[in-house]
Design a protein around this motif. Structure first.
Motif, PDB file in Angstrom:
ATOM      1  N   LEU A 242       0.830  -1.200   0.000  1.00 36.26           N
ATOM      2  CA  LEU A 242       0.000   0.000   0.000  1.00 36.26           C
ATOM      3  C   LEU A 242       0.868   1.255   0.000  1.00 36.26           C
ATOM      4  CD1 LEU A 242      -2.776   1.358   0.162  1.00 36.26           C
ATOM      5  CD2 LEU A 242      -2.652   1.129   2.660  1.00 36.26           C
ATOM      6  N   PHE A 243       1.953   1.239   0.742  1.00 34.20           N
ATOM      7  CA  PHE A 243       2.878   2.369   0.780  1.00 34.20           C
ATOM      8  C   PHE A 243       3.320   2.744  -0.636  1.00 34.20           C
ATOM      9  CE2 PHE A 243       7.387   3.591   0.586  1.00 34.20           C
ATOM     10  CZ  PHE A 243       7.412   4.737   1.347  1.00 34.20           C
ATOM     11  N   TYR A 244       3.780   1.757  -1.406  1.00 34.76           N
ATOM     12  CA  TYR A 244       4.252   2.046  -2.754  1.00 34.76           C
ATOM     13  C   TYR A 244       3.096   2.382  -3.707  1.00 34.76           C
ATOM     14  CZ  TYR A 244       8.911   0.638  -1.322  1.00 34.76           C
ATOM     15  OH  TYR A 244      10.131   0.570  -0.685  1.00 34.76           O
ATOM     16  N   GLY A 245       1.921   1.813  -3.438  1.00 31.37           N
ATOM     17  CA  GLY A 245       0.758   2.188  -4.235  1.00 31.37           C
ATOM     18  C   GLY A 245       0.369   3.640  -4.032  1.00 31.37           C
ATOM     19  N   LEU A 246       0.432   4.108  -2.789  1.00 32.15           N
ATOM     20  CA  LEU A 246       0.100   5.504  -2.496  1.00 32.15           C
ATOM     21  C   LEU A 246       1.147   6.459  -3.054  1.00 32.15           C
ATOM     22  CD1 LEU A 246      -1.244   5.208   1.174  1.00 32.15           C
ATOM     23  CD2 LEU A 246      -2.557   5.474  -0.934  1.00 32.15           C
ATOM     24  N   VAL A 247       2.397   6.029  -3.086  1.00 33.63           N
ATOM     25  CA  VAL A 247       3.435   6.841  -3.724  1.00 33.63           C
ATOM     26  C   VAL A 247       3.098   7.038  -5.201  1.00 33.63           C
ATOM     27  CG1 VAL A 247       5.838   6.832  -4.508  1.00 33.63           C
ATOM     28  CG2 VAL A 247       5.307   6.284  -2.123  1.00 33.63           C
ATOM     29  N   GLN A 248       2.644   5.963  -5.868  1.00 32.85           N
ATOM     30  CA  GLN A 248       2.266   6.068  -7.273  1.00 32.85           C
ATOM     31  C   GLN A 248       1.026   6.946  -7.468  1.00 32.85           C
ATOM     32  OE1 GLN A 248       4.052   4.703  -9.875  1.00 32.85           O
ATOM     33  NE2 GLN A 248       5.531   4.154  -8.272  1.00 32.85           N
ATOM     34  N   LEU A 249       0.186   7.003  -6.440  1.00 30.03           N
ATOM     35  CA  LEU A 249      -1.027   7.830  -6.509  1.00 30.03           C
ATOM     36  C   LEU A 249      -0.715   9.326  -6.424  1.00 30.03           C
ATOM     37  CD1 LEU A 249      -4.171   8.152  -6.380  1.00 30.03           C
ATOM     38  CD2 LEU A 249      -3.969   7.813  -3.890  1.00 30.03           C
ATOM     39  N   ALA A 250       0.377   9.687  -5.762  1.00 34.31           N
ATOM     40  CA  ALA A 250       0.673  11.093  -5.448  1.00 34.31           C
ATOM     41  C   ALA A 250       0.598  12.047  -6.654  1.00 34.31           C
ATOM     42  CB  ALA A 250       2.039  11.197  -4.771  1.00 34.31           C
TER      43      ALA A 250
END
Length: 386
Positions: free
Chosen positions: A264-272
């Protein structure tokens, strides 16, 4: 003569706007980022808070096609499923106003965060207007391209790859709300709270917020940052203290044991880059990039917006103190409105333009200007007598 600087910052429908053949996507897409190439037909003055006009123009475009969606975007209590940037390109600082230069290309970003808004964009792109109108400044839409690839929240999660180092750059002033005040620092818990709010609203893959943010607080390590704070007049009222710049961070080795949160951490980074960071992203704040972007020196245009923000803050403090002494009701709200209106009148903006931006009657704005000037004069007298 105006000095050139570089800022990182309703007419009938027509089908003559050039768009690339790649500007399309499947019906199940939930996120996309567009970039518009714009060209003024003539040189025109532009008021410093023109992102309010860009925001209003887009909502009016939505209203013409989908009034219910427009009402939701305007009044909805949830997170906003879109955001915009300021204009990127060569701007002019001319006195207390900005100036668009004829025949120059400007770029404007528009990002969508929900399936409903993405599908609106898909329909809208088939019949774009020729121009964007901003209080007398007309910008021709020359071309539209994809800036952030069409995707879904599930795809962001599935494609997120672990990296030892993550870079984020905050292209426009960025700020959070914390305990009723602006908080101009990219503390990891604030960053990921910002992204998770959007994720939980629009992804249909909700995550328990507190547990994840506690893990973020324990797990994220900041390795490097280059940040600068500044005040900006943002949104319809008041000013914001924000930051720009870049930071590098990663996860501790112990954090990797939690595979679900790591993904989820890396998914949210991609969302930024799609959702932006912090608040007032629908007025140009919080534009974010997945890279380390070197920070440019402060421009004359940024100094002008900073001066306006500082003036609004100065007047707000004065009017708030006066109203509290007199026992006035709705002290904070009215003080901010008076301060915003008077500060914008002081830099030469018209009553009509201010009224349109604040969605108020022009006669009301005129009355508030008189009351604010009277209060300002009284404040100076009180200051001299002490």
């Amino acid at each position: 003569m105006p000095r050139a600087v570089t800022s990182t910052r309703r007419q009938p429908k027509a089908k003559s706007v050039a768009t690339t053949s790649a500007v399309t996507w499947a019906d199940d897409i939930e996120l996309v980022g567009l970039v518009f190439e714009l060209e003024p037909s003539t040189s025109n003055s532009l008021y410093s808070q023109y992102t309010i006009g860009l925001h209003a123009w887009f909502l009016d475009q939505v209203r013409q096609i989908d009034p219910d969606l427009s009402a939701y975007l305007h009044d909805g209590e949830s997170e906003k499923p879109f955001n915009i940037s300021a204009l990127e390109g060569e701007l002019l600082a001319s006195g207390k106003q900005l100036r668009l230069e004829a025949k120059q290309i400007y770029h404007w970003h528009l990002n969508a965060l929900s399936e409903r808004v993405v599908q609106f964009l898909k329909l809208w792109l088939t019949n774009l207007p020729k121009t964007i109108e901003l209080s007398g400044a007309s910008l021709q839409i020359k071309q539209v391209n994809i800036a952030h690839a069409p995707t879904t929240y599930a795809q962001l999660l599935q494609s997120s790859a672990q990296q030892s180092l993550v870079n984020l750059s905050f292209i426009s002033p960025t700020s959070f709300r914390r305990k009723g005040h602006h908080f101009p620092l990219p503390v990891p818990e604030n960053l990921f709270h910002s992204y998770l709010r959007r994720w939980n609203d629009f992804s249909r893959l909700p995550v328990e917020q507190k547990t994840f943010l506690d893990w973020i607080d324990e797990s994220v390590i900041i390795y490097q940052h280059h940040l600068e704070s500044m005040k900006v007049a943002a949104g319809k009222r008041g000013s914001v203290t924000g930051f720009t710049g870049a930071m590098s961070f990663g996860l501790s080795k112990a954090a990797l044991a939690n595979a679900e949160f790591t993904q989820l951490f890396y998914g949210l980074v991609q969302l930024a880059p799609y959702c932006g960071t912090g608040h007032k992203t629908t007025f140009g704040l919080g534009q974010t990039r997945l890279d380390w972007v070197e920070q440019k020196s402060t421009t004359t245009v940024e100094l002008l917006t900073n001066m306006l923000a500082e003036r609004i803050e100065e007047l707000t403090e004065l009017f708030t103190a006066q109203r509290k002494r007199k026992g006035g009701e709705r002290t904070d709200k009215i003080a901010v409105v008076w301060a915003t209106i008077l500060a914008r009148r002081e830099i030469g903006e018209s009553l009509k333009a201010i009224a349109q931006d604040l969605e108020m009657r022009e006669s009301t704005v005129k009355t508030y200007v008189k009351l604010a000037r009277k209060a300002l004069k009284q404040g100076k007298i009180d200051s001299l007598s002490t």
